[in-house]
Design a protein around this motif. Sequence first.
Motif: not given
Length: 184
Positions: A84-89, A91-92, A136-140, A143-147
């Motif tokens: 998971l991108p580190p900042t995702l949680a 940001r959500l 989620a889509a705008a989180t750095p 795309e690589a994590a294929k959310l």
Amino acid sequence: MTDAPATWAKALAGFVVARKRMVLAAWAVAVGAALAYGAPLQTLLRGDISRVPGSTSEQVTQRLTRDFDFPFAHALVVTAAGALPPTLAARLAATPGVRAVRPLPPAGPRQVLLVGFGAATPEDEERSVGLVRDVAAATPGAEAAKLATTGLAAFNHDFVKLGSEQASASEARVLPLVLVALLV
């Protein structure tokens, strides 16, 4: 011997042909009344059974959210094919309408976040699902994590959106034909 249904149909046809404007006005009033009085039904029919007033599912959902402070009665699941991108949680969690974000134990290479909503209405929940997907889509690294998102809240969001689009397209095709049929 007279055919009663044929006689009745001829009389109705004669009435409609003789009074086209009055029949058209009556149809317009009927359609207007259906739109005005049918609008509250759209809210009732949106979403899942736990939103139907008085249902057992609604009572359970209310108890989970009220008595147990359980924000996941209507949850969205965010999955990643890798890390998971580190900042995702974070940001959500800061997204409007989101009440809680919890990571679940990894399932092999997949990682999962459970996103709980504090939405008061199905419309608020649908709006929150859209916002979560956008964040989620705008989180750095997204795309690589294929959310991907799934769960009951996502299903309801997608189902209502698709149904609205298809209903609008159908109305745009059918209403002109009905109007022509009434005037001819």
